[in-house]
Design a protein around this motif. Structure first.
Motif, PDB file in Angstrom:
ATOM      1  N   GLY A 268     -17.753  43.405   5.051  1.00  0.00           N
ATOM      2  CA  GLY A 268     -16.649  44.025   5.767  1.00  0.00           C
ATOM      3  C   GLY A 268     -16.954  44.075   7.252  1.00  0.00           C
ATOM      4  O   GLY A 268     -17.778  43.312   7.765  1.00  0.00           O
ATOM      5  N   PHE A 269     -16.326  44.978   7.924  1.00  0.00           N
ATOM      6  CA  PHE A 269     -16.538  45.149   9.353  1.00  0.00           C
ATOM      7  C   PHE A 269     -17.456  46.340   9.568  1.00  0.00           C
ATOM      8  O   PHE A 269     -17.369  47.331   8.847  1.00  0.00           O
ATOM      9  CB  PHE A 269     -15.203  45.359  10.055  1.00  0.00           C
TER      10      PHE A 269
ATOM     11  N   THR B  25      -9.268  36.924   4.962  1.00  0.00           N
ATOM     12  CA  THR B  25     -10.587  37.502   4.722  1.00  0.00           C
ATOM     13  C   THR B  25     -11.060  37.352   3.289  1.00  0.00           C
ATOM     14  O   THR B  25     -12.079  37.930   2.922  1.00  0.00           O
ATOM     15  CB  THR B  25     -10.595  38.997   5.095  1.00  0.00           C
TER      16      THR B  25
ATOM     17  N   LEU C 229      -4.682  45.859   9.730  1.00  0.00           N
ATOM     18  CA  LEU C 229      -5.703  46.910   9.762  1.00  0.00           C
ATOM     19  C   LEU C 229      -5.762  47.666   8.440  1.00  0.00           C
ATOM     20  O   LEU C 229      -6.847  48.007   7.966  1.00  0.00           O
ATOM     21  CB  LEU C 229      -5.442  47.865  10.929  1.00  0.00           C
TER      22      LEU C 229
ATOM     23  N   THR D 284     -14.524  50.208  13.104  1.00  0.00           N
ATOM     24  CA  THR D 284     -13.107  49.967  13.390  1.00  0.00           C
ATOM     25  C   THR D 284     -12.948  48.981  14.539  1.00  0.00           C
ATOM     26  O   THR D 284     -12.047  48.136  14.513  1.00  0.00           O
ATOM     27  CB  THR D 284     -12.394  51.299  13.711  1.00  0.00           C
TER      28      THR D 284
ATOM     29  N   PRO E  55     -14.415  50.809   7.941  1.00  0.00           N
ATOM     30  CA  PRO E  55     -13.495  49.909   7.257  1.00  0.00           C
ATOM     31  C   PRO E  55     -14.056  49.411   5.932  1.00  0.00           C
ATOM     32  O   PRO E  55     -15.252  49.167   5.801  1.00  0.00           O
ATOM     33  CB  PRO E  55     -13.310  48.763   8.241  1.00  0.00           C
TER      34      PRO E  55
ATOM     35  N   PHE F  24      -7.924  46.273   5.874  1.00  0.00           N
ATOM     36  CA  PHE F  24      -9.356  46.519   6.100  1.00  0.00           C
ATOM     37  C   PHE F  24      -9.700  47.990   5.919  1.00  0.00           C
ATOM     38  O   PHE F  24     -10.808  48.425   6.229  1.00  0.00           O
ATOM     39  CB  PHE F  24      -9.769  46.087   7.510  1.00  0.00           C
TER      40      PHE F  24
ATOM     41  N   ALA G 214     -12.969  45.505  13.309  1.00  0.00           N
ATOM     42  CA  ALA G 214     -11.702  45.172  12.645  1.00  0.00           C
ATOM     43  C   ALA G 214     -10.621  44.875  13.682  1.00  0.00           C
ATOM     44  O   ALA G 214      -9.855  43.913  13.542  1.00  0.00           O
ATOM     45  CB  ALA G 214     -11.265  46.314  11.729  1.00  0.00           C
TER      46      ALA G 214
END
Length: 182
Positions: free
Chosen positions: A58-59, A52, A135, A62, A171, A138, A65
């Motif tokens: 970002g995401f 990444t 995870l 969740t 995240p 993130f 992600a």
């Protein structure tokens, strides 16, 4: 070209042998399970960060992600995507792999000794850590466990259950994560 494929196959074999050697050196008792999970966590964290690094945003949540882990992360590590993803939309996700590569290589040997499930649970601690580490990179704090779908399920099928901590904020974008000094 063929050079890239040869490098990929060497890297894949090296990861397979690393897991086999880690289990052999740590032992097969239950005390080694947390150690294997911790090793997987460290590897998952690094692999996800590498994947990444070029991702600017970002995401959204969740679930995004988790989808990234199921598709891109799993593809890089196992050369396939997770076969099925289920969620109860309350922080629990079930990732199903119908043919876990490491378990497919383990099952014929372990089944002869009658210790197939116990050995499989030990070998899945590393991928549980991989998922948790990815995870965590993130900003998602989760507990990851592995199980087999009832007594009728045959290896190498397994499912990973991801339980996200309840007080979870969205995240963190990968670029905003603080990285430890090298």
């Amino acid at each position: 070209g063929t050079g890239a494929m040869a490098v990929r196959e060497v890297a894949e074999s090296a990861l397979d042998f690393l897991l086999l050697e880690a289990v052999a050196s740590l032992g097969t008792e239950s005390a080694s399970a947390p150690k294997l999970e911790a090793i997987g966590f460290a590897v998952g964290l690094k692999v996800a960060e590498r994947q990444t690094v070029a991702r600017a945003q970002g995401f959204a949540d969740t679930l995004d992600a988790i989808k990234f882990v199921c598709k891109e992360f799993w593809q890089d590590v196992f050369r396939k995507q997770i076969d099925n993803l289920r969620t109860n939309h309350r922080g629990v996700y079930v990732l199903m792999d119908n043919k876990m590569r490491w378990l497919s290589r383990l099952s014929p040997l372990a089944s002869r000794a009658g210790k197939e499930r116990a050995a499989a649970l030990l070998y899945t601690q590393f991928p549980c850590g991989l998922i948790r580490g990815a995870l965590a990179s993130f900003g998602v704090d989760a507990l990851v466990t592995c199980s087999f779908d009832g007594e009728t399920s045959t290896l190498p099928a397994c499912q990973f259950t991801v339980k996200v901590a309840q007080s979870q904020s969205p995240p963190t974008p990968p670029a905003a994560l603080s990285r430890p000094p090298l």
